[in-house]
Design a protein around this motif. Structure first.
Motif, PDB file in Angstrom:
ATOM      1  N   PHE A  96       1.287   6.678   3.935  1.00 54.40           N
ATOM      2  CA  PHE A  96       2.362   6.387   2.992  1.00 54.40           C
ATOM      3  C   PHE A  96       2.820   4.948   3.172  1.00 54.40           C
ATOM      4  O   PHE A  96       2.470   4.280   4.142  1.00 54.40           O
ATOM      5  CB  PHE A  96       3.538   7.357   3.187  1.00 54.40           C
ATOM      6  N   ARG A  97       3.605   4.509   2.216  1.00 55.62           N
ATOM      7  CA  ARG A  97       4.273   3.220   2.321  1.00 55.62           C
ATOM      8  C   ARG A  97       5.714   3.468   1.906  1.00 55.62           C
ATOM      9  O   ARG A  97       6.030   4.485   1.285  1.00 55.62           O
ATOM     10  CB  ARG A  97       3.602   2.170   1.451  1.00 55.62           C
ATOM     11  N   ASP A  98       6.581   2.554   2.231  1.00 55.76           N
ATOM     12  CA  ASP A  98       7.977   2.687   1.855  1.00 55.76           C
ATOM     13  C   ASP A  98       8.183   2.114   0.466  1.00 55.76           C
ATOM     14  O   ASP A  98       7.488   1.165   0.065  1.00 55.76           O
ATOM     15  CB  ASP A  98       8.864   1.945   2.856  1.00 55.76           C
ATOM     16  N   PHE A 103       9.445  -2.012   5.384  1.00 55.21           N
ATOM     17  CA  PHE A 103       9.243  -1.302   6.651  1.00 55.21           C
ATOM     18  C   PHE A 103       9.148   0.166   6.286  1.00 55.21           C
ATOM     19  O   PHE A 103       8.336   0.545   5.469  1.00 55.21           O
ATOM     20  CB  PHE A 103      10.398  -1.606   7.612  1.00 55.21           C
ATOM     21  N   HIS A 104       9.962   1.022   6.822  1.00 53.02           N
ATOM     22  CA  HIS A 104      10.062   2.401   6.359  1.00 53.02           C
ATOM     23  C   HIS A 104      11.444   2.911   6.691  1.00 53.02           C
ATOM     24  O   HIS A 104      12.094   2.439   7.624  1.00 53.02           O
ATOM     25  CB  HIS A 104       8.981   3.305   6.969  1.00 53.02           C
ATOM     26  N   HIS A 116      -0.797   1.214   1.263  1.00 49.26           N
ATOM     27  CA  HIS A 116      -0.274   0.056   0.543  1.00 49.26           C
ATOM     28  C   HIS A 116      -1.329  -0.348  -0.483  1.00 49.26           C
ATOM     29  O   HIS A 116      -2.523  -0.394  -0.154  1.00 49.26           O
ATOM     30  CB  HIS A 116       0.003  -1.091   1.518  1.00 49.26           C
ATOM     31  N   PRO A 117      -0.948  -0.642  -1.738  1.00 46.36           N
ATOM     32  CA  PRO A 117      -1.949  -0.899  -2.777  1.00 46.36           C
ATOM     33  C   PRO A 117      -2.892  -2.063  -2.474  1.00 46.36           C
ATOM     34  O   PRO A 117      -4.047  -2.040  -2.881  1.00 46.36           O
ATOM     35  CB  PRO A 117      -1.124  -1.179  -4.034  1.00 46.36           C
ATOM     36  N   PHE A 125       1.611   3.407   6.649  1.00 42.73           N
ATOM     37  CA  PHE A 125       2.070   4.201   7.783  1.00 42.73           C
ATOM     38  C   PHE A 125       1.547   5.629   7.685  1.00 42.73           C
ATOM     39  O   PHE A 125       1.159   6.092   6.619  1.00 42.73           O
ATOM     40  CB  PHE A 125       3.609   4.285   7.790  1.00 42.73           C
ATOM     41  N   ALA A 126       1.589   6.326   8.797  1.00 37.95           N
ATOM     42  CA  ALA A 126       1.425   7.774   8.878  1.00 37.95           C
ATOM     43  C   ALA A 126       2.334   8.201  10.032  1.00 37.95           C
ATOM     44  O   ALA A 126       2.679   7.370  10.887  1.00 37.95           O
ATOM     45  CB  ALA A 126      -0.017   8.166   9.144  1.00 37.95           C
TER      46      ALA A 126
END
Length: 148
Positions: A96-98, A103-104, A116-117, A125-126
């Motif tokens: 995932f991405r925020d 960041f997240h 991230h695209p 992240f995971a």
């Protein structure tokens, strides 16, 4: 003067269960297991390739087990790292991405499913938890920011 972060104390409720998780599931290296006396035990483990270790045990911290949220393991390929941990029996979230791209957020707030695209460093992240619920993140970094 250089200052290097070398150890983080992680609160756990069951030292042997945590030791099995970090060694067998995560593939960390065992550096020490000192049973000093009843109620005082120190276990130190280190992630592969890391200069920073974690310590857990009995009688080390008043912090409640499962309250650490945001420990990061940096990887160069988040999909490969996720597969390896999943193969070892660790339940890892999908990448995932925020929503902000910076960041997240804590927990699962404002997550956007997928990498991230642009597959930008620091952007994917995971997450997973240890047996006590301490939350860890995998963060993909393929190119370090200047000065790091």
């Amino acid at each position: 003067m250089d200052m290097k972060l070398e150890v983080i104390v992680v609160p756990v409720s069951d030292v042997d269960r945590a030791k099995l998780f970090y060694l067998d599931r995560m593939g960390f290296r065992l550096d020490a297991d000192f049973r000093v006396r009843a109620g005082y035990r120190v276990v130190q483990v280190t992630p592969p390739g890391s200069e920073c270790s974690i310590i857990f045990g009995d009688g080390l911290t008043p912090t409640a087990p499962g309250t650490y949220l945001g420990l990061h393991l940096i990887v160069t390929d988040i999909e490969a790292a996720r597969r390896e941990l999943t193969d070892r029996g660790v339940e890892v979230s999908g990448p995932f991405r925020d929503i902000t791209g910076a960041f997240h957020h804590p927990g699962t707030a404002e997550r956007v499913p997928g990498l991230h695209p642009d597959r930008a460093s620091y952007g994917s992240f995971a997450s997973f938890q240890d047996p006590d619920g301490n939350q860890w993140f995998l963060q993909e970094v393929t190119q370090r920011a200047p000065g790091r």
